[in-house]
Design a protein around this motif. Structure first.
Motif, PDB file in Angstrom:
ATOM      1  N   UNK A 104       0.810  -1.218   0.000  1.00 23.01           N
ATOM      2  CA  UNK A 104       0.000   0.000   0.000  1.00 23.01           C
ATOM      3  C   UNK A 104       0.841   1.265   0.000  1.00 23.01           C
ATOM      4  N   UNK A 105       2.140   1.114  -0.121  1.00 23.62           N
ATOM      5  CA  UNK A 105       3.031   2.264  -0.215  1.00 23.62           C
ATOM      6  C   UNK A 105       3.233   2.620  -1.688  1.00 23.62           C
ATOM      7  N   UNK A 106       3.145   3.888  -1.986  1.00 24.48           N
ATOM      8  CA  UNK A 106       3.441   4.362  -3.326  1.00 24.48           C
ATOM      9  C   UNK A 106       4.895   4.823  -3.344  1.00 24.48           C
ATOM     10  N   UNK A 107       5.441   4.988  -4.520  1.00 23.80           N
ATOM     11  CA  UNK A 107       6.806   5.488  -4.657  1.00 23.80           C
ATOM     12  C   UNK A 107       6.749   6.909  -5.192  1.00 23.80           C
ATOM     13  N   UNK A 108       7.414   7.804  -4.479  1.00 25.19           N
ATOM     14  CA  UNK A 108       7.560   9.192  -4.906  1.00 25.19           C
ATOM     15  C   UNK A 108       8.954   9.345  -5.491  1.00 25.19           C
ATOM     16  N   UNK A 109       9.033   9.955  -6.669  1.00 24.61           N
ATOM     17  CA  UNK A 109      10.319  10.313  -7.264  1.00 24.61           C
ATOM     18  C   UNK A 109      10.352  11.833  -7.323  1.00 24.61           C
ATOM     19  N   UNK A 110      11.344  12.415  -6.680  1.00 21.88           N
ATOM     20  CA  UNK A 110      11.500  13.867  -6.656  1.00 21.88           C
ATOM     21  C   UNK A 110      12.142  14.348  -7.950  1.00 21.88           C
ATOM     22  N   UNK A 111      12.106  15.646  -8.152  1.00 20.31           N
ATOM     23  CA  UNK A 111      12.644  16.247  -9.376  1.00 20.31           C
ATOM     24  C   UNK A 111      14.141  15.982  -9.546  1.00 20.31           C
ATOM     25  N   UNK A 112      14.845  15.701  -8.456  1.00 15.09           N
ATOM     26  CA  UNK A 112      16.277  15.415  -8.541  1.00 15.09           C
ATOM     27  C   UNK A 112      16.565  13.930  -8.737  1.00 15.09           C
ATOM     28  N   UNK A 113      15.507  13.109  -8.814  1.00 10.21           N
ATOM     29  CA  UNK A 113      15.677  11.669  -9.019  1.00 10.21           C
ATOM     30  C   UNK A 113      15.706  10.855  -7.741  1.00 10.21           C
ATOM     31  N   UNK A 114      15.829  11.532  -6.584  1.00 10.95           N
ATOM     32  CA  UNK A 114      15.772  10.779  -5.331  1.00 10.95           C
ATOM     33  C   UNK A 114      14.368  10.212  -5.179  1.00 10.95           C
ATOM     34  N   UNK A 115      14.257   9.106  -4.465  1.00 13.79           N
ATOM     35  CA  UNK A 115      12.949   8.454  -4.390  1.00 13.79           C
ATOM     36  C   UNK A 115      12.817   7.654  -3.115  1.00 13.79           C
ATOM     37  N   UNK A 116      11.581   7.341  -2.785  1.00 14.21           N
ATOM     38  CA  UNK A 116      11.296   6.536  -1.605  1.00 14.21           C
ATOM     39  C   UNK A 116       9.814   6.278  -1.498  1.00 14.21           C
ATOM     40  N   UNK A 117       9.465   5.469  -0.522  1.00 15.72           N
ATOM     41  CA  UNK A 117       8.065   5.100  -0.310  1.00 15.72           C
ATOM     42  C   UNK A 117       7.343   6.194   0.466  1.00 15.72           C
ATOM     43  N   UNK A 118       6.093   6.418   0.079  1.00 15.32           N
ATOM     44  CA  UNK A 118       5.246   7.394   0.757  1.00 15.32           C
ATOM     45  C   UNK A 118       3.897   6.751   1.076  1.00 15.32           C
ATOM     46  N   UNK A 119       3.204   7.376   2.021  1.00 16.29           N
ATOM     47  CA  UNK A 119       1.873   6.939   2.411  1.00 16.29           C
ATOM     48  C   UNK A 119       0.878   7.973   1.900  1.00 16.29           C
ATOM     49  N   UNK A 120      -0.174   7.492   1.229  1.00 17.40           N
ATOM     50  CA  UNK A 120      -1.240   8.379   0.775  1.00 17.40           C
ATOM     51  C   UNK A 120      -2.369   8.363   1.792  1.00 17.40           C
ATOM     52  N   UNK A 121      -3.142   9.429   1.826  1.00 15.08           N
ATOM     53  CA  UNK A 121      -4.318   9.502   2.678  1.00 15.08           C
ATOM     54  C   UNK A 121      -5.392   8.582   2.084  1.00 15.08           C
ATOM     55  N   UNK A 131      -3.290  12.573  -2.090  1.00 12.47           N
ATOM     56  CA  UNK A 131      -2.725  13.426  -1.047  1.00 12.47           C
ATOM     57  C   UNK A 131      -1.707  12.603  -0.261  1.00 12.47           C
ATOM     58  N   UNK A 132      -0.490  13.068  -0.212  1.00  8.91           N
ATOM     59  CA  UNK A 132       0.575  12.367   0.499  1.00  8.91           C
ATOM     60  C   UNK A 132       0.519  12.744   1.972  1.00  8.91           C
ATOM     61  N   UNK A 133       0.489  11.723   2.843  1.00  6.36           N
ATOM     62  CA  UNK A 133       0.531  11.936   4.287  1.00  6.36           C
ATOM     63  C   UNK A 133       1.968  12.196   4.721  1.00  6.36           C
ATOM     64  N   UNK A 134       2.898  11.397   4.208  1.00  4.94           N
ATOM     65  CA  UNK A 134       4.301  11.572   4.549  1.00  4.94           C
ATOM     66  C   UNK A 134       5.155  10.477   3.948  1.00  4.94           C
ATOM     67  N   UNK A 135       6.454  10.567   4.205  1.00  2.00           N
ATOM     68  CA  UNK A 135       7.407   9.603   3.677  1.00  2.00           C
ATOM     69  C   UNK A 135       7.718   8.549   4.733  1.00  2.00           C
ATOM     70  N   UNK A 136       7.967   7.346   4.275  1.00  4.73           N
ATOM     71  CA  UNK A 136       8.356   6.264   5.172  1.00  4.73           C
ATOM     72  C   UNK A 136       9.867   6.295   5.380  1.00  4.73           C
TER      73      UNK A 136
END
Length: 152
Positions: A104-121, A131-136
């Motif tokens: 249930x974690x989505x992956x966010x990729x930032x404009x600089x290419x860094x990335x990680x799992x995030x939690x959506x509302x 809507x992103x709640x925050x990063x894991x």
């Protein structure tokens, strides 16, 4: 069938996005559909390899969809690699969903290419809003997002 669906969560010009897709993956521009939400920008040549479109959910500004023909043409790239390429070229944050229903974690990729799992509302997502709640985990290019416990 590979699923290449990448959601842009910051404004991006669809024409620029199509041009960046064409350049990044050596796709003839006329084999990429551009859908603005009400009409196609121009006729395309078959086979259509990909589509860029206006976002279909609140909080989504645009979407990239790569079809099976895109996967074959581009050499079956990993979804993360495609997302990083498009995020860094457009300098916009993008999201893509989990590979399985159990995740249930989505992956966010930032404009600089860094990335990680995030939690959506979940509640807002059920109502068609991203809507992103925050990063894991820490994401260098998204220091503005709060950290949330992995148990959420």
């Amino acid at each position: 069938m590979r699923d290449y669906t990448i959601v842009f969560i910051e404004p991006v010009d669809l024409g620029l996005l199509a041009a960046e897709v064409a350049d990044a993956f050596a796709i003839p521009r006329d084999q990429i559909e551009v859908w603005d939400g009400s009409a196609f920008a121009a006729p395309v040549v078959e086979p259509v390899l990909a589509q860029v479109a206006a976002g279909s959910e609140q909080g989504s500004y645009a979407e990239f969809v790569g079809f099976d023909a895109f996967a074959s043409h581009a050499g079956e790239p990993e979804l993360l690699d495609v997302a990083v390429e498009l995020a860094t070229r457009t300098k916009r944050r993008v999201l893509f969903g989990p590979e399985t229903a159990e995740e249930f974690r989505w992956t966010l990729v930032a404009a600089d290419g860094s990335h990680g799992k995030v939690v959506l509302d979940d509640d807002r997502f059920d109502d068609g809003e991203i809507a992103i709640v925050g990063t894991v985990e820490p994401i260098d290019g998204a220091p503005d997002l709060p950290r949330v416990p992995e148990s959420i």
